[in-house]
Motif scaffolding. Structure first.
Motif, PDB file in Angstrom:
ATOM      1  N   GLU A 122       0.623  -1.170  -0.058  1.00  0.00           N
ATOM      2  CA  GLU A 122       0.007   0.074  -0.206  1.00  0.00           C
ATOM      3  C   GLU A 122       0.807   1.080  -0.126  1.00  0.00           C
ATOM      4  N   LEU A 123       2.245   1.112   0.481  1.00  0.00           N
ATOM      5  CA  LEU A 123       3.159   1.937   0.544  1.00  0.00           C
ATOM      6  C   LEU A 123       3.490   2.309  -1.154  1.00  0.00           C
TER       7      LEU A 123
ATOM      8  N   LEU B  39      -7.779  -8.661   8.717  1.00  0.00           N
ATOM      9  CA  LEU B  39      -8.686  -7.539   8.583  1.00  0.00           C
ATOM     10  C   LEU B  39      -7.254  -6.154   8.614  1.00  0.00           C
ATOM     11  N   ILE B  40      -5.919  -6.274   8.877  1.00  0.00           N
ATOM     12  CA  ILE B  40      -5.366  -5.028   9.312  1.00  0.00           C
ATOM     13  C   ILE B  40      -5.467  -3.996   8.087  1.00  0.00           C
ATOM     14  N   PRO B  41      -4.414  -4.872   7.349  1.00  0.00           N
ATOM     15  CA  PRO B  41      -4.543  -4.048   6.029  1.00  0.00           C
ATOM     16  C   PRO B  41      -5.285  -3.575   5.390  1.00  0.00           C
ATOM     17  N   PHE B  42      -6.324  -3.742   5.492  1.00  0.00           N
ATOM     18  CA  PHE B  42      -7.488  -2.946   4.997  1.00  0.00           C
ATOM     19  C   PHE B  42      -7.620  -2.038   5.936  1.00  0.00           C
ATOM     20  N   GLY B  43      -7.410  -2.331   6.904  1.00  0.00           N
ATOM     21  CA  GLY B  43      -7.838  -0.524   7.978  1.00  0.00           C
ATOM     22  C   GLY B  43      -7.009  -0.349   7.846  1.00  0.00           C
ATOM     23  N   THR B  44      -5.458  -0.406   7.712  1.00  0.00           N
ATOM     24  CA  THR B  44      -4.329   0.273   7.856  1.00  0.00           C
ATOM     25  C   THR B  44      -4.834   1.231   6.392  1.00  0.00           C
ATOM     26  N   ALA B  45      -4.787   1.195   5.266  1.00  0.00           N
ATOM     27  CA  ALA B  45      -4.800   1.141   4.441  1.00  0.00           C
ATOM     28  C   ALA B  45      -6.089   2.084   3.897  1.00  0.00           C
ATOM     29  N   TRP B  46      -7.481   2.451   4.795  1.00  0.00           N
ATOM     30  CA  TRP B  46      -8.534   3.137   4.818  1.00  0.00           C
ATOM     31  C   TRP B  46      -7.851   4.773   5.841  1.00  0.00           C
ATOM     32  N   MET B  47      -7.231   4.452   6.419  1.00  0.00           N
ATOM     33  CA  MET B  47      -7.051   4.960   8.458  1.00  0.00           C
ATOM     34  C   MET B  47      -5.825   6.129   6.999  1.00  0.00           C
ATOM     35  N   GLY B  48      -4.953   5.194   6.649  1.00  0.00           N
ATOM     36  CA  GLY B  48      -3.590   6.086   6.163  1.00  0.00           C
ATOM     37  C   GLY B  48      -4.160   6.988   5.205  1.00  0.00           C
ATOM     38  N   GLU B  49      -5.412   6.689   3.845  1.00  0.00           N
ATOM     39  CA  GLU B  49      -5.947   6.599   2.940  1.00  0.00           C
ATOM     40  C   GLU B  49      -6.590   8.153   2.968  1.00  0.00           C
TER      41      GLU B  49
END
Length: 189
Positions: free
Chosen positions: A24-25, A87-97
């Motif tokens: 995602e980075l 599910l952590i990668p989804f939450g990570t991407a949403w929060m960072g985006e």
């Protein structure tokens, strides 16, 4: 069934979770520092999530060394734990985006609680399988860190409604509490 297959599967899933998060980075299109700085919300989210996934992997590894055999309940509990963790990668991407807006930090906190509950359920199943007088049961003993973590997650979730960046502070505090491997579960291998 012995634990080797479950541990290998879990390690593979966790490796994929970390890989998905780092993908995602995205590399900035320009080479100036401003372009790199614009990635800071994604990077902060990634570091936090990497810490959590690493902490769970470490403690999961230690916990499985106490397990002598696997039953269906443990397999399903482990799958539920891995599902929540995935599910952590989804939450990570949403929060960072979206730069830590309230809904994203709220959702991320809910994910963290879900993973904690799933891990506690797996721990309970192992304790039940191994017995009350087992090394694992004796090692687990009190659950002060677990209870403190849930309280801090809840404070973080409530904070996300008013000060989303403060919610991140609480999520980071929980990670720092667990940064040292759970000494209750460490044993000589």
């Amino acid at each position: 069934m012995n634990t080797a297959r479950m541990e290998a599967f879990s390690d593979g899933v966790i490796a994929v979770i970390i890989t998905i998060m780092v993908l995602e980075l995205k590399v900035p299109e320009s080479t100036d520092w401003k372009a790199l700085y614009s990635l800071h919300p994604k990077f902060i989210s990634y570091v936090l999530s990497f810490l959590y996934v690493g902490l769970y992997w470490n403690n999961h590894h230690h916990m499985l060394h106490y397990l002598h055999k696997v039953n269906g309940g443990i397999l399903w509990s482990n799958l539920f734990f891995l599902f929540c963790l995935s599910l952590i990668p989804f939450g990570t991407a949403w929060m960072g985006e979206h730069h830590f807006v309230e809904r994203t930090t709220l959702f991320y906190g809910i994910l963290l609680i879900m993973v904690a509950i799933a891990y506690a359920n797996l721990s309970y199943r192992i304790k039940k399988q191994e017995g009350k007088g087992s090394e694992f049961s004796l090692a687990i003993g009190n659950s002060v860190k677990e209870k403190a973590s849930i309280i801090l997650y809840l404070i973080g979730i409530i904070s996300s409604f008013y000060y989303p960046y403060l919610a991140l502070v609480f999520y980071y505090i929980v990670a720092m509490i667990w940064i040292i491997p759970d000494r209750r579960l460490e044993k000589k291998e």
